[in-house]
Design an enzyme around this catalytic site. Structure first.
Site, PDB file in Angstrom:
ATOM      1  N   ARG A  25       0.717  -1.237   0.100  1.00  0.00           N
ATOM      2  CA  ARG A  25       0.174  -0.055   0.046  1.00  0.00           C
ATOM      3  C   ARG A  25       0.675   1.289  -0.002  1.00  0.00           C
ATOM      4  NH1 ARG A  25      -1.976  -3.527  -1.819  1.00  0.00           N
ATOM      5  NH2 ARG A  25      -2.666  -5.190  -0.373  1.00  0.00           N
ATOM      6  N   SER A  29       1.711   0.853  -7.452  1.00  0.00           N
ATOM      7  CA  SER A  29       1.001   0.688  -8.746  1.00  0.00           C
ATOM      8  C   SER A  29       0.407   1.717  -9.336  1.00  0.00           C
ATOM      9  CB  SER A  29      -0.089  -0.507  -8.378  1.00  0.00           C
ATOM     10  OG  SER A  29       0.650  -1.879  -7.956  1.00  0.00           O
ATOM     11  N   HIS A  58      -8.338  -3.101  -8.918  1.00  0.00           N
ATOM     12  CA  HIS A  58      -7.365  -2.483  -9.667  1.00  0.00           C
ATOM     13  C   HIS A  58      -7.810  -2.217 -11.146  1.00  0.00           C
ATOM     14  CE1 HIS A  58      -3.796  -3.338  -6.703  1.00  0.00           C
ATOM     15  NE2 HIS A  58      -4.644  -2.097  -6.300  1.00  0.00           N
ATOM     16  N   GLU A 111      -2.888 -11.148 -18.742  1.00  0.00           N
ATOM     17  CA  GLU A 111      -2.897 -12.174 -17.358  1.00  0.00           C
ATOM     18  C   GLU A 111      -2.004 -13.151 -17.299  1.00  0.00           C
ATOM     19  OE1 GLU A 111      -6.545 -13.100 -15.411  1.00  0.00           O
ATOM     20  OE2 GLU A 111      -7.401 -11.288 -15.457  1.00  0.00           O
ATOM     21  N   ASP A 116       2.668  -5.717 -13.355  1.00  0.00           N
ATOM     22  CA  ASP A 116       2.186  -5.574 -11.705  1.00  0.00           C
ATOM     23  C   ASP A 116       1.714  -6.815 -11.058  1.00  0.00           C
ATOM     24  OD1 ASP A 116       1.276  -4.363  -9.681  1.00  0.00           O
ATOM     25  OD2 ASP A 116      -0.538  -3.657 -10.536  1.00  0.00           O
TER      26      ASP A 116
END
Lengths: 171, 171, 171
Positions: B11, B15, B49, B61, B80
């Site tokens: 956090r 990203s 996200h 993915e 990411d």
């Protein structure tokens, strides 16, 4: 500079760094302590920190309602520390007021006219904790730090007692 | 700048920092997501996200074969994140292909002709984890970060949402 | 520069950074290793590190009495690493000599006339550990880093193999 977020690891000297700024301040100082003495270890730590501060400073103990303490505090204000405040909220049975209280504190940052030093633990640089409460705590602390850093004039990361400037950024 | 390694804690806004760079990019963007939805907590995080990204971006993915995804991706590419990729490999029954796949990714960094942003968790600043898998994960992540940083044009450490420049170094 | 504290996370390249400085040094080098081979994992790590160092360097194995090793070591001296030294002391049955030994090492920093590189793990950026010994270790490591950083000419934080300058501070 009005608002400074002071991040650091455990025993990094982050509170001492805030203390030194407050000692150098010409005028009244209010120290908002968020710690609650749950056990002997914590009681000793609170007493040790208190003894390091000048007797004429005002101490406000505010484990939960930090926004009210910010309204009441005079002069240069130090909050020590945000992560304990988050932790106190997450360990309460009734969390329903947490987000409102957090947003009330964030709202107060934008309109400060006296210096504010917010001390907090950077807790997100380890591996993912096993238990959900620790993960929740880490998430809340991280989001809070981002929100405060966006509003702060200065962000400092204390490493081994030495301040590293995070904001303003250096190119 | 072609290759940037973006490190940050949990956090920390790492990203989001990559996202902002991609939003500012004039041209196609490919987002390589390494997350796998093992449980509800992860499913929610992935969905949250995804909703933040423009609908016209390409999402790939790629929980394991990142090198193939890097070959397929067009325009500015964001990965990411690397630590989830490492974690996916270490939690597989058959790890025998990990080193070859890791080296295949490293080889692709040197010959990029389009911008690449690699997001990863810095996980090595806590105490030594109790269990061997966590120690192994921490080791692999650390060695990977070193290898990528040596090849990257830029290394950034995101603290409370604010980017700190690690490479190029400042004297 | 006489005394440098080199901090870094697990597998951050902090020992390698010290190694590179020592390799560039024109004159004798002493490597003070604080590791003890408790298990196979540690034995392999020690052997791997040793094989990376030139055969003509002096190696001193000093898991506890670092101050004596500092007195004996010639030329540029690398201590690898302080956190293992702290850990060795805290895991001993008799801790009574720890503070005296720590202070003896600190006293030696002020009067160095030959270069000294002290490598250590930054371990305070995770969540509070469950068990008291880990908390104690984290506290001792943090206080030690502050005390050394105050006496050192240079403090470096190694991130992904890249040195970030902590001290002298940049404004």
């Amino acid at each position: 500079m009005m608002v400074e977020l002071i991040l650091g690891g455990a025993r990094s000297g982050k509170s001492r760094y805030a203390l030194q700024q407050a000692l150098a301040h010409d005028g009244p100082v209010s120290w908002i302590a968020t710690a609650e003495a749950w056990d002997e270890e914590m009681r000793e730590r609170i007493a040790r920190h208190k003894a390091e501060r000048p007797a004429h400073w005002t101490t406000l103990e505010s484990p939960l309602y930090l926004s009210a303490a910010l309204d009441a505090a005079q002069g240069l204000v130090v909050v020590d520390c945000l992560t304990l405040w988050v932790s106190n909220w997450l360990c309460q049975a009734d969390e329903s007021a947490w987000e409102a209280e957090r947003d009330a504190v964030l709202a107060r940052l934008s309109r400060r006219t006296t210096p504010l030093r917010l001390v907090s633990n950077e807790v997100g640089f380890g591996i993912v904790p096993d238990n959900p409460l620790s993960r929740r705590f880490r998430d809340e602390a991280g989001f809070l730090h981002q929100a405060i850093a966006a509003r702060a004039d200065t962000v400092t990361l204390v490493v081994a007692g030495i301040p590293m400037m995070v904001k303003p950024t250096r190119k």
